[in-house]
Design an enzyme around this catalytic site. Structure first.
Site, PDB file in Angstrom:
ATOM      1  CG  ASP A 172     -16.698 -58.588  11.498  1.00 12.13           C
ATOM      2  OD1 ASP A 172     -15.783 -58.318  11.070  1.00 12.13           O
ATOM      3  OD2 ASP A 172     -17.389 -57.194  12.103  1.00 12.13           O
ATOM      4  CD  GLU A 215     -17.935 -49.786   1.185  1.00 10.04           C
ATOM      5  OE1 GLU A 215     -18.143 -48.794   1.472  1.00 10.04           O
ATOM      6  OE2 GLU A 215     -17.903 -49.962   0.384  1.00 10.04           O
ATOM      7  CG  HIS A 247     -12.355 -64.822  19.319  1.00  8.62           C
ATOM      8  ND1 HIS A 247     -11.501 -64.855  19.552  1.00  8.62           N
ATOM      9  CD2 HIS A 247     -12.897 -63.868  18.130  1.00  8.62           C
ATOM     10  CE1 HIS A 247     -10.663 -64.280  18.387  1.00  8.62           C
ATOM     11  NE2 HIS A 247     -11.421 -63.607  17.338  1.00  8.62           N
TER      12      HIS A 247
END
Length: 201
Positions: A70, A41, A181
């Site tokens: 991320d 999570e 990126h």
């Protein structure tokens, strides 16, 4: 060939990592390969926090070196949205099409020169008994008003790279890796990676 675990279930991200790390002599494995049921999570409020949470949780559980990513889209006219909520911007279920539709709707009427945006990627590398390190990379561009291209995933069809005159979805995997990126973040990590992984084994 050395193995490196990427803490993701996302096939698109896995392909990006393979394009960049396979030439360096690494076999890229994902959670689909080693812990398919594992789901961490993401409770952080920044890309960096979420990357660290994922990397450390998977590394601790599997007792191996792990890279977690991320990343997301930051649109200036929307105050940085969708940001860390990029994957689920349109709701609980991850839907690339719905996410793109929401972005286009929110940018309706915004002038072309005000549709600046960037993809941001933060990588966290964790291993048992080692200090976690992070690196980041960005890709600057503009949001188009319609989709272009069939490659890539996520917001790639509406993310236009002015220096190339194409969207990310119009690029080959190798072309995308050169400017993306994630590609930039991995290149920033590349110098430290062999030494870091050698020490982690």
């Amino acid at each position: 060939m050395k193995r490196v675990i990427i803490a993701t279930q996302n096939k698109g991200k896995a392909k990006d990592f393979e394009t960049l790390l396979t030439p360096l002599g690494y076999e890229v494995l994902t959670l689909r390969d080693v812990a398919e049921d594992m789901d961490v999570e993401e409770t952080g409020v920044t890309f960096e926090e979420n990357a660290i949470i994922k990397a450390e949780a998977v590394s601790e559980a599997l007792q191996i070196p792990v890279i977690a990513d991320d990343s997301g889209l930051e649109i200036d006219a929307l105050g940085g949205e969708p940001g860390v909520y990029s994957a689920r911007y349109a709701g609980g279920e991850k839907s690339d099409e719905a996410n793109i539709d929401k972005v286009l709707a929110k940018l309706d009427g915004v002038m072309e020169d005000e549709r600046t945006a960037r993809f941001r990627c933060v990588l966290a590398v964790a291993a048992p008994n080692k200090k976690t390190i992070t690196v980041s990379g960005t890709c600057e561009g503009n949001i188009l008003s319609e989709r272009r291209g069939e490659n890539g995933f996520g917001y790639d069809p509406i993310f236009y790279v002015p220096t190339l005159g194409k969207t990310l979805a119009e690029l080959s995997p190798e072309e995308k890796a050169a400017v993306s990126h994630r590609g930039n973040a991995i290149r920033n990590l590349k110098d430290a990676l062999p030494e870091w992984l050698d020490n982690a084994e």
